[in-house]
Design a protein around this motif. Sequence first.
Motif, PDB file in Angstrom:
ATOM      1  N   MET A  34      69.767 -17.577 -33.877  1.00 46.70           N
ATOM      2  CA  MET A  34      70.517 -16.603 -33.105  1.00 46.70           C
ATOM      3  C   MET A  34      70.882 -15.416 -33.989  1.00 46.70           C
ATOM      4  O   MET A  34      71.186 -15.574 -35.156  1.00 46.70           O
ATOM      5  N   SER A  35      70.847 -14.250 -33.423  1.00 41.25           N
ATOM      6  CA  SER A  35      71.110 -13.045 -34.186  1.00 41.25           C
ATOM      7  C   SER A  35      72.501 -12.501 -33.889  1.00 41.25           C
ATOM      8  O   SER A  35      73.057 -12.722 -32.820  1.00 41.25           O
ATOM      9  N   ASP A  36      73.052 -11.804 -34.869  1.00 36.90           N
ATOM     10  CA  ASP A  36      74.419 -11.303 -34.767  1.00 36.90           C
ATOM     11  C   ASP A  36      74.474  -9.886 -34.219  1.00 36.90           C
ATOM     12  O   ASP A  36      73.614  -9.061 -34.522  1.00 36.90           O
ATOM     13  N   PRO A  37      75.531  -9.568 -33.434  1.00 36.90           N
ATOM     14  CA  PRO A  37      75.734  -8.178 -33.030  1.00 36.90           C
ATOM     15  C   PRO A  37      76.028  -7.339 -34.278  1.00 36.90           C
ATOM     16  O   PRO A  37      76.463  -7.872 -35.300  1.00 36.90           O
ATOM     17  N   ILE A  38      75.798  -6.049 -34.185  1.00 35.54           N
ATOM     18  CA  ILE A  38      75.988  -5.188 -35.354  1.00 35.54           C
ATOM     19  C   ILE A  38      77.459  -4.772 -35.443  1.00 35.54           C
ATOM     20  O   ILE A  38      77.881  -3.787 -34.867  1.00 35.54           O
ATOM     21  N   THR A  39      78.207  -5.580 -36.162  1.00 37.26           N
ATOM     22  CA  THR A  39      79.620  -5.334 -36.421  1.00 37.26           C
ATOM     23  C   THR A  39      79.738  -4.604 -37.766  1.00 37.26           C
ATOM     24  O   THR A  39      78.751  -4.502 -38.508  1.00 37.26           O
ATOM     25  N   PRO A  40      80.926  -4.115 -38.127  1.00 33.55           N
ATOM     26  CA  PRO A  40      81.080  -3.515 -39.453  1.00 33.55           C
ATOM     27  C   PRO A  40      80.669  -4.459 -40.589  1.00 33.55           C
ATOM     28  O   PRO A  40      80.066  -4.028 -41.572  1.00 33.55           O
ATOM     29  N   ALA A  41      80.963  -5.754 -40.453  1.00 29.74           N
ATOM     30  CA  ALA A  41      80.579  -6.720 -41.494  1.00 29.74           C
ATOM     31  C   ALA A  41      79.057  -6.846 -41.596  1.00 29.74           C
ATOM     32  O   ALA A  41      78.506  -6.909 -42.703  1.00 29.74           O
ATOM     33  N   SER A  51      76.083   3.190 -43.607  1.00 31.05           N
ATOM     34  CA  SER A  51      76.412   2.313 -42.474  1.00 31.05           C
ATOM     35  C   SER A  51      75.278   2.339 -41.472  1.00 31.05           C
ATOM     36  O   SER A  51      74.439   3.243 -41.480  1.00 31.05           O
ATOM     37  N   ILE A  52      75.282   1.324 -40.624  1.00 28.47           N
ATOM     38  CA  ILE A  52      74.291   1.222 -39.554  1.00 28.47           C
ATOM     39  C   ILE A  52      75.030   0.749 -38.303  1.00 28.47           C
ATOM     40  O   ILE A  52      75.971  -0.033 -38.394  1.00 28.47           O
ATOM     41  N   ASP A  53      74.644   1.301 -37.168  1.00 27.79           N
ATOM     42  CA  ASP A  53      75.220   0.895 -35.894  1.00 27.79           C
ATOM     43  C   ASP A  53      74.074   0.839 -34.885  1.00 27.79           C
ATOM     44  O   ASP A  53      72.941   1.178 -35.235  1.00 27.79           O
ATOM     45  N   PRO A  54      74.318   0.411 -33.661  1.00 29.82           N
ATOM     46  CA  PRO A  54      73.212   0.250 -32.716  1.00 29.82           C
ATOM     47  C   PRO A  54      72.414   1.531 -32.429  1.00 29.82           C
ATOM     48  O   PRO A  54      71.259   1.449 -32.033  1.00 29.82           O
ATOM     49  N   LYS A  98      68.524  17.743 -55.514  1.00 29.14           N
ATOM     50  CA  LYS A  98      68.872  18.649 -56.620  1.00 29.14           C
ATOM     51  C   LYS A  98      70.319  18.432 -57.075  1.00 29.14           C
ATOM     52  O   LYS A  98      71.070  19.375 -57.280  1.00 29.14           O
ATOM     53  N   GLY A  99      70.701  17.170 -57.190  1.00 33.49           N
ATOM     54  CA  GLY A  99      72.027  16.826 -57.677  1.00 33.49           C
ATOM     55  C   GLY A  99      73.143  16.945 -56.658  1.00 33.49           C
ATOM     56  O   GLY A  99      74.287  16.628 -56.949  1.00 33.49           O
ATOM     57  N   GLU A 100      72.828  17.367 -55.451  1.00 29.74           N
ATOM     58  CA  GLU A 100      73.848  17.526 -54.409  1.00 29.74           C
ATOM     59  C   GLU A 100      73.708  16.403 -53.380  1.00 29.74           C
ATOM     60  O   GLU A 100      72.615  16.092 -52.923  1.00 29.74           O
ATOM     61  N   THR A 101      74.837  15.807 -53.007  1.00 28.62           N
ATOM     62  CA  THR A 101      74.836  14.732 -52.021  1.00 28.62           C
ATOM     63  C   THR A 101      75.014  15.308 -50.624  1.00 28.62           C
ATOM     64  O   THR A 101      75.931  16.089 -50.377  1.00 28.62           O
ATOM     65  N   VAL A 102      74.103  14.928 -49.740  1.00 30.58           N
ATOM     66  CA  VAL A 102      74.088  15.455 -48.379  1.00 30.58           C
ATOM     67  C   VAL A 102      74.209  14.294 -47.396  1.00 30.58           C
ATOM     68  O   VAL A 102      73.383  13.376 -47.414  1.00 30.58           O
ATOM     69  N   PRO A 103      75.232  14.284 -46.509  1.00 24.76           N
ATOM     70  CA  PRO A 103      75.310  13.237 -45.485  1.00 24.76           C
ATOM     71  C   PRO A 103      74.236  13.467 -44.428  1.00 24.76           C
ATOM     72  O   PRO A 103      73.905  14.604 -44.101  1.00 24.76           O
ATOM     73  N   LEU A 104      73.686  12.374 -43.935  1.00 24.64           N
ATOM     74  CA  LEU A 104      72.575  12.460 -42.998  1.00 24.64           C
ATOM     75  C   LEU A 104      72.685  11.355 -41.960  1.00 24.64           C
ATOM     76  O   LEU A 104      72.922  10.197 -42.294  1.00 24.64           O
ATOM     77  N   ARG A 105      72.500  11.701 -40.703  1.00 25.03           N
ATOM     78  CA  ARG A 105      72.482  10.727 -39.606  1.00 25.03           C
ATOM     79  C   ARG A 105      71.049  10.610 -39.101  1.00 25.03           C
ATOM     80  O   ARG A 105      70.426  11.612 -38.745  1.00 25.03           O
ATOM     81  N   VAL A 106      70.510   9.415 -39.108  1.00 26.01           N
ATOM     82  CA  VAL A 106      69.174   9.155 -38.572  1.00 26.01           C
ATOM     83  C   VAL A 106      69.350   8.280 -37.336  1.00 26.01           C
ATOM     84  O   VAL A 106      69.870   7.165 -37.422  1.00 26.01           O
ATOM     85  N   LYS A 107      68.919   8.797 -36.192  1.00 23.63           N
ATOM     86  CA  LYS A 107      69.035   8.037 -34.933  1.00 23.63           C
ATOM     87  C   LYS A 107      67.804   7.152 -34.758  1.00 23.63           C
ATOM     88  O   LYS A 107      66.695   7.527 -35.148  1.00 23.63           O
ATOM     89  N   LEU A 153      69.849  -0.562 -30.715  1.00 23.24           N
ATOM     90  CA  LEU A 153      69.591  -1.892 -31.264  1.00 23.24           C
ATOM     91  C   LEU A 153      70.403  -2.946 -30.522  1.00 23.24           C
ATOM     92  O   LEU A 153      71.575  -2.747 -30.220  1.00 23.24           O
ATOM     93  N   LYS A 154      69.759  -4.093 -30.263  1.00 25.46           N
ATOM     94  CA  LYS A 154      70.419  -5.191 -29.563  1.00 25.46           C
ATOM     95  C   LYS A 154      71.277  -6.026 -30.507  1.00 25.46           C
ATOM     96  O   LYS A 154      72.336  -6.500 -30.138  1.00 25.46           O
ATOM     97  N   ASP A 155      70.769  -6.237 -31.735  1.00 23.57           N
ATOM     98  CA  ASP A 155      71.440  -7.135 -32.670  1.00 23.57           C
ATOM     99  C   ASP A 155      70.849  -6.942 -34.065  1.00 23.57           C
ATOM    100  O   ASP A 155      70.012  -6.063 -34.276  1.00 23.57           O
ATOM    101  N   SER A 156      71.298  -7.778 -35.018  1.00 27.43           N
ATOM    102  CA  SER A 156      70.845  -7.619 -36.404  1.00 27.43           C
ATOM    103  C   SER A 156      69.352  -7.904 -36.564  1.00 27.43           C
ATOM    104  O   SER A 156      68.690  -7.298 -37.412  1.00 27.43           O
ATOM    105  N   GLU A 157      68.815  -8.791 -35.746  1.00 25.26           N
ATOM    106  CA  GLU A 157      67.376  -9.066 -35.816  1.00 25.26           C
ATOM    107  C   GLU A 157      66.591  -7.827 -35.371  1.00 25.26           C
ATOM    108  O   GLU A 157      65.582  -7.465 -35.987  1.00 25.26           O
ATOM    109  N   ASP A 158      67.036  -7.170 -34.320  1.00 21.66           N
ATOM    110  CA  ASP A 158      66.416  -5.930 -33.854  1.00 21.66           C
ATOM    111  C   ASP A 158      66.515  -4.870 -34.958  1.00 21.66           C
ATOM    112  O   ASP A 158      65.560  -4.139 -35.217  1.00 21.66           O
TER     113      ASP A 158
END
Length: 94
Positions: free
Chosen positions: A1-8, A45-48, A58-67, A72-77
């Motif tokens: 059984m696979s787990d839902p994508i919780t913060p943990a 982090s990852i969410d559904p 070039k030494g600069e940190t850039v936040p990025l969101r990839v959809k 996602l249904k669960d951790s297996e997905d």
Amino acid sequence: MSDPITPAISDRICKHMNEDHSNAIVLYAKVFGNLSETETAKMESIDPEGMNLLATIKGETVPLRVKFDHVLKDSEDAHHTLIDMVKQARTSHS
């Protein structure tokens, strides 16, 4: 059984990806985030609906969101989707 994508579960996935698959995260940033100059990247982090990365360019940190192309249904997905995305990124990046 696979787990839902919780913060943990997100923390577990991110820890695994950052420790064992850092090259894949760079590919996600380059290909799916359109940041072709990414030198290093970290999965924060990852969410559904997507993942939050920190890309270093070039030494600069850039936040990025990839959809994801689907909610996602669960951790297996999440596991299968991340693998599919790496395969797709390798194909389009080579």
